[in-house]
Write a protein that holds these residues in place. Sequence first.
Motif, PDB file in Angstrom:
ATOM      1  N   VAL A  79     -66.191  -9.820  27.327  1.00 24.09           N
ATOM      2  CA  VAL A  79     -65.092 -10.215  26.448  1.00 24.09           C
ATOM      3  C   VAL A  79     -65.454 -11.584  25.866  1.00 24.09           C
ATOM      4  CG1 VAL A  79     -62.598 -10.476  26.239  1.00 24.09           C
ATOM      5  CG2 VAL A  79     -63.542  -9.072  28.079  1.00 24.09           C
ATOM      6  N   VAL A  80     -65.584 -11.677  24.558  1.00 22.92           N
ATOM      7  CA  VAL A  80     -66.035 -12.920  23.912  1.00 22.92           C
ATOM      8  C   VAL A  80     -64.924 -13.968  23.953  1.00 22.92           C
ATOM      9  CG1 VAL A  80     -66.926 -13.960  21.798  1.00 22.92           C
ATOM     10  CG2 VAL A  80     -67.563 -11.601  22.395  1.00 22.92           C
ATOM     11  N   PRO A  81     -65.148 -15.124  24.605  1.00 22.38           N
ATOM     12  CA  PRO A  81     -64.088 -16.123  24.752  1.00 22.38           C
ATOM     13  C   PRO A  81     -64.058 -17.159  23.627  1.00 22.38           C
ATOM     14  CG  PRO A  81     -65.945 -16.735  26.119  1.00 22.38           C
ATOM     15  CD  PRO A  81     -66.328 -15.448  25.424  1.00 22.38           C
ATOM     16  N   ILE A  82     -62.851 -17.640  23.334  1.00 29.90           N
ATOM     17  CA  ILE A  82     -62.641 -18.738  22.397  1.00 29.90           C
ATOM     18  C   ILE A  82     -61.733 -19.753  23.078  1.00 29.90           C
ATOM     19  CG2 ILE A  82     -61.839 -19.412  20.106  1.00 29.90           C
ATOM     20  CD1 ILE A  82     -62.172 -16.575  19.179  1.00 29.90           C
ATOM     21  N   ALA A  83     -62.119 -21.032  23.038  1.00 31.06           N
ATOM     22  CA  ALA A  83     -61.329 -22.061  23.718  1.00 31.06           C
ATOM     23  C   ALA A  83     -61.385 -23.373  22.958  1.00 31.06           C
ATOM     24  CB  ALA A  83     -61.842 -22.267  25.145  1.00 31.06           C
ATOM     25  N   PHE A  84     -60.321 -24.162  23.091  1.00 24.67           N
ATOM     26  CA  PHE A  84     -60.323 -25.513  22.543  1.00 24.67           C
ATOM     27  C   PHE A  84     -61.169 -26.432  23.418  1.00 24.67           C
ATOM     28  CE2 PHE A  84     -56.215 -24.276  20.474  1.00 24.67           C
ATOM     29  CZ  PHE A  84     -56.562 -24.618  19.168  1.00 24.67           C
ATOM     30  N   ASP A  85     -61.821 -27.388  22.789  1.00 20.27           N
ATOM     31  CA  ASP A  85     -62.717 -28.310  23.494  1.00 20.27           C
ATOM     32  C   ASP A  85     -61.908 -29.427  24.153  1.00 20.27           C
ATOM     33  OD1 ASP A  85     -64.951 -29.555  24.416  1.00 20.27           O
ATOM     34  OD2 ASP A  85     -65.595 -30.357  22.479  1.00 20.27           O
ATOM     35  N   THR A  86     -61.212 -29.085  25.248  1.00 19.41           N
ATOM     36  CA  THR A  86     -60.301 -30.033  25.883  1.00 19.41           C
ATOM     37  C   THR A  86     -60.763 -30.509  27.261  1.00 19.41           C
ATOM     38  OG1 THR A  86     -59.025 -28.142  26.713  1.00 19.41           O
ATOM     39  CG2 THR A  86     -58.257 -29.188  24.666  1.00 19.41           C
ATOM     40  N   TYR A  87     -61.901 -30.034  27.726  1.00 19.60           N
ATOM     41  CA  TYR A  87     -62.404 -30.499  29.015  1.00 19.60           C
ATOM     42  C   TYR A  87     -63.923 -30.328  29.052  1.00 19.60           C
ATOM     43  CZ  TYR A  87     -62.151 -25.486  30.107  1.00 19.60           C
ATOM     44  OH  TYR A  87     -62.284 -24.116  30.073  1.00 19.60           O
ATOM     45  N   LYS A  88     -64.604 -31.241  29.751  1.00 21.75           N
ATOM     46  CA  LYS A  88     -66.051 -31.359  29.635  1.00 21.75           C
ATOM     47  C   LYS A  88     -66.829 -30.201  30.246  1.00 21.75           C
ATOM     48  CE  LYS A  88     -66.191 -36.385  29.167  1.00 21.75           C
ATOM     49  NZ  LYS A  88     -66.707 -37.658  29.721  1.00 21.75           N
ATOM     50  N   SER A  89     -66.300 -29.574  31.292  1.00 19.82           N
ATOM     51  CA  SER A  89     -67.050 -28.482  31.917  1.00 19.82           C
ATOM     52  C   SER A  89     -67.120 -27.245  31.035  1.00 19.82           C
ATOM     53  CB  SER A  89     -66.428 -28.116  33.272  1.00 19.82           C
ATOM     54  OG  SER A  89     -65.110 -27.624  33.108  1.00 19.82           O
TER      55      SER A  89
END
Length: 394
Positions: free
Chosen positions: A316-326
Amino acid sequence: MNILFFTHYDVSPQKGGTERITDSLVGYLSNTHTCFSMYTWDIDTKLNKTIFCDKERLSQKNSIRQIKQFVEKNKIDLIIIQGAFDKVKVFKNAIKNNPSCKIISVHHYNPGAETNFFTFERIKKQFVVSKSISEKIKSLIKLSIHPIFFLKQAIDNKKHYKKAYDNADRLVLLSKHFIDDFKTYAGLTETRKISVIPNALSFNDFLPVEELNRKKKEVLIVSRLEEYQKRISLALKIWSVIEKKAVFTDWKLVILGDGDNKKDYLSLANKLNLKQVKFEGVKNPLEYYKKASVFMMTSSFEGWGLTLTESQQMGVVPIAFDTYKSLQDIISDGTDGYIVQEGNVDEYVEKLSHIMSNSQERNKMAINAIESSKRFEQNKIGLQWEKLFEKLNF
């Protein structure tokens, strides 16, 4: 070796990330070690999985004596404290006459993220959902003196970080990108006791590549339905833009999970006139991952983002906001998922629309995601834990 795991909640693969990763880690370590569990709060689930030879709920009043007796009775060699860094000093005091027993403290958030739990909006929500008069009064007092309350909690939080480091034999972070932030936040002068071990995958198997052609036109969210961290309202607003595009009328947004803000989200979905959204409640997510094509995360902070590696594992291709370094350790932007600049909703909509529209590219990224997730398979992460045990002379 006898290992005691301490968690806030009783361990279950259907609970939050910390409990789920504990379940996964114990599944591996139980092959060569005997694992025990101690926790603070029960959970209401029929899906709870017994993975320990002994469990005990920790009393708040007699915790030191209770821990001491449990450790002696079960000949505990190592205590792994999962996330509850404010309890490290308590456990250290309980075993002060047992120098052979060691403590590992594992931090499951990006450093300093806990202050998000003390915001005005978070406490206001607690006031609204509290059922008892006493809890409402407590929340009301916190709201009335919020600037002072917030400052005190932030100061106490930093002290807990320092105490956790000082009283543990080893402190484990989930990403190398967290080390400098932890050092600064805790006011440390050195970091020699810090080790880095990422979270292992939740599932034992990977989706076979040939099953990608069975994927449905579904976008998936697996999350607690709590606004202060997960920001599902933002996901619904993004989806409202997607629904207006005629090309996506055969796609659905499926949301798994429960939480204090569920009614708010149902109301917002109704207000936005969303027709292609399904709230499925608390379910075993595995079968949903197998069907879904794209995964949405809109969190304001995470420690690791376990659902991201779960989604990758199942193609499942994920999309996320860049809100944490890991996040940089999990997603290679444009290769096995997408990282969107924090706050850039237009970019999120654009990338979500793009991957939904292009089945060939989606399939390629899904294959990359499956392969990428193998870095975190249980055996590989389990071996990292075994190497850490060796450093502690076990």
